[in-house]
Enzyme design. Structure first.
Site, PDB file in Angstrom:
ATOM      1  N   LYS A  26       0.988  -1.195   0.148  1.00  0.00           N
ATOM      2  CA  LYS A  26       0.058   0.164   0.304  1.00  0.00           C
ATOM      3  C   LYS A  26       0.544   1.033   0.034  1.00  0.00           C
ATOM      4  O   LYS A  26       0.760   2.158  -0.550  1.00  0.00           O
ATOM      5  CB  LYS A  26      -0.841  -0.012   1.059  1.00  0.00           C
ATOM      6  CG  LYS A  26      -1.605   0.775   1.330  1.00  0.00           C
ATOM      7  CD  LYS A  26      -2.755   0.854   2.344  1.00  0.00           C
ATOM      8  CE  LYS A  26      -2.427   1.067   4.107  1.00  0.00           C
ATOM      9  NZ  LYS A  26      -2.519   0.167   5.143  1.00  0.00           N
ATOM     10  N   HIS A  76      -2.624  -5.072  13.998  1.00  0.00           N
ATOM     11  CA  HIS A  76      -1.741  -3.163  13.886  1.00  0.00           C
ATOM     12  C   HIS A  76      -2.278  -2.259  14.859  1.00  0.00           C
ATOM     13  O   HIS A  76      -3.396  -1.667  15.032  1.00  0.00           O
ATOM     14  CB  HIS A  76      -2.690  -3.163  12.373  1.00  0.00           C
ATOM     15  CG  HIS A  76      -1.485  -1.601  11.494  1.00  0.00           C
ATOM     16  ND1 HIS A  76      -1.302  -0.768  11.865  1.00  0.00           N
ATOM     17  CD2 HIS A  76      -0.836  -1.861  10.242  1.00  0.00           C
ATOM     18  CE1 HIS A  76      -0.465  -0.599  11.295  1.00  0.00           C
ATOM     19  NE2 HIS A  76       0.114  -1.201  10.125  1.00  0.00           N
ATOM     20  N   GLU A  96       4.360  -6.640   9.050  1.00  0.00           N
ATOM     21  CA  GLU A  96       4.093  -6.557   7.787  1.00  0.00           C
ATOM     22  C   GLU A  96       4.389  -5.235   7.477  1.00  0.00           C
ATOM     23  O   GLU A  96       3.775  -3.621   7.546  1.00  0.00           O
ATOM     24  CB  GLU A  96       1.798  -6.578   7.819  1.00  0.00           C
ATOM     25  CG  GLU A  96       1.605  -7.643   8.051  1.00  0.00           C
ATOM     26  CD  GLU A  96       0.166  -7.323   7.977  1.00  0.00           C
ATOM     27  OE1 GLU A  96       0.008  -6.141   8.688  1.00  0.00           O
ATOM     28  OE2 GLU A  96      -0.454  -8.147   7.900  1.00  0.00           O
TER      29      GLU A  96
END
Ligand SMILES: *Cc1c(COP(=O)(O)O)cnc(C)c1O
Length: 398
Positions: A66, A194, A269
């Site tokens: 992203k 996250h 991530e």
């Protein structure tokens, strides 16, 4: 600086020893390819990946596409042995084009259309993320060839971009999802979270890891083979404000991971940490005006372009003018569009600039070009990716 180009070495753009972000390199690239540019340095991508890998030994890093979904970044990381975090059909399409093995990819969007699931499965990506019962039920018909992580949310008031409001379930709801998954015979691999992007400190990671350790134990009791913990992204980088060095940031996270049972596989991530320092933005002064005692400089890139991160990502990038230092004046850098909000910085002290001078924005690899638009028909920056003086193919393309 510029090496003579031979037919055999058509792609050699800079002296391999030159830093692609040096003023001389930037001047050369702007003269040759125009402006605005986003210059990506593959060597800095590698450096960031290796630094985070060293700070988190044993953790498989899945680059989240992203923030900078560019082929050069993905190819460079793949050669380093990295894994990838995809969230959309476009991202699946990009890794497919680059022939990234599907086994190296996971799909982490907590909310998916059936076509998103089918596209990922068709490529061979079979690990997904869910955070609610409706999403879990979408996998009943794919249960023989898919598995899921449950995304848990932990509130993070200190992160600049709090991701726990939009996605993730409470730890208590995760237990209900485990039970429902057992009933539906959908395999749960483990848990993900996250803590929020550009996290200010590691405390939230430590807390979340401890809570996920309990959930992993609960999952095992319910008969799931859950052995995976995905600690997400959020690792911070320096902008105008400095952050904690990543080694220091990761030390308590490493200690928390030590407490997990040895059979637990841990993945992360990271997006911003890998891509932000690996690109600079180059813009050119299109015009100037002295207004109320301040010099206004109008650039060919701005808040609707690569500086979009100032709006969407709340980032403030260090900028510098590529001119000899000298007496400075109160200055404003503005973007090219006719919109009055398109102002990059109103409180700068800069040497007197002329039309055609270059402005360099640092740490602009994450959430910048990726979220740029072509509002008012000002084109997005041309992407130039360099590695050892060589211009990588795919210029301007994702
Ligand atoms: C955006 C995103 C990331 C990357 O976050 P960074 O803060 O850039 O490291 C990782 N995982 C998911 C699910 C995301 O949405």
């Amino acid at each position: 600086m510029l090496k003579p180009r031979t037919a055999a070495d058509e792609s050699l753009e800079l002296d391999p020893a030159a830093d692609p972000f040096s003023h001389a390199s930037i001047r050369h690239l702007a003269a040759r390819y125009g402006s605005p540019l986003l210059v990506i340095d593959a060597e800095r991508v590698r450096r960031q990946y290796r630094r985070l890998s060293a700070a988190l030994p044993g953790v498989d890093l899945h680059y989240a596409l992203k923030p900078l979904p560019h082929a050069s970044v993905i190819d460079t990381l793949c050669a380093e042995g990295a894994f990838f975090d995809l969230a959309t059909n476009g991202e699946v399409e990009l890794v497919r084009r680059l022939k990234i093995p599907a086994q190296r990819c996971i799909h982490t969007h907590p909310i998916k259309r059936d076509s998103d699931i089918r596209t990922a499965l068709a490529y061979g990506v079979n690990r997904f993320v869910i955070d609610n019962p409706d999403e879990l039920r979408k996998f009943v018909k794919y249960r023989s060839r898919s598995s899921a992580l449950i995304r848990v949310s932990f509130r993070s008031p200190d992160a600049r971009v709090d991701l726990s409001r939009k996605f993730g379930c409470e730890p208590q709801a995760a237990l209900d999802l485990l039970r429902l998954a057992a009933e539906l015979r959908i395999e749960i691999d483990g848990f993900s979270f996250h803590v929020g992007s550009q996290s200010a400190g590691p405390a939230m990671f430590v807390e979340a890891i401890a809570q996920c350790a309990e959930l992993l134990r609960a999952a095992e009791k319910l008969g799931h083979g859950a052995r995976l913990l995905d600690i997400g992204g959020g690792f911070p980088v320096d902008y105008l404000e400095r952050c904690m060095p990543i080694e220091e940031f990761c030390a308590p996270i490493r200690a928390a991971l030590q407490e997990l049972t040895p059979a637990t596989r841990v993945i992360a991530e990271p997006g911003r940490f890998i891509s932000a320092p690996a690109a600079v933005a180059v813009a050119t002064v299109m015009g100037r005006a002295l207004r109320d005692g301040r010099w206004w400089y109008y650039l060919d890139d701005g808040l609707y372009g690569s500086y979009s991160g100032q709006l969407y990502d709340h980032a403030r990038y260090p900028v510098e003018a590529l001119v000899p230092s000298g007496k400075t004046y109160a200055s404003v850098l503005a973007g090219p569009t006719c919109d009055s909000i398109d102002v990059i910085n109103e409180h700068l002290e800069l040497p007197l600039l002329d039309v055609g001078d270059l402005i360099l924005g640092h740490a602009m690899g994450a959430y910048t070009w990726a979220s740029a638009s072509e509002f008012n028909f000002f084109p997005r920056a041309t992407v130039l990716a360099l590695d050892g003086g060589r211009l990588l193919a795919d210029r301007g393309r994702r």
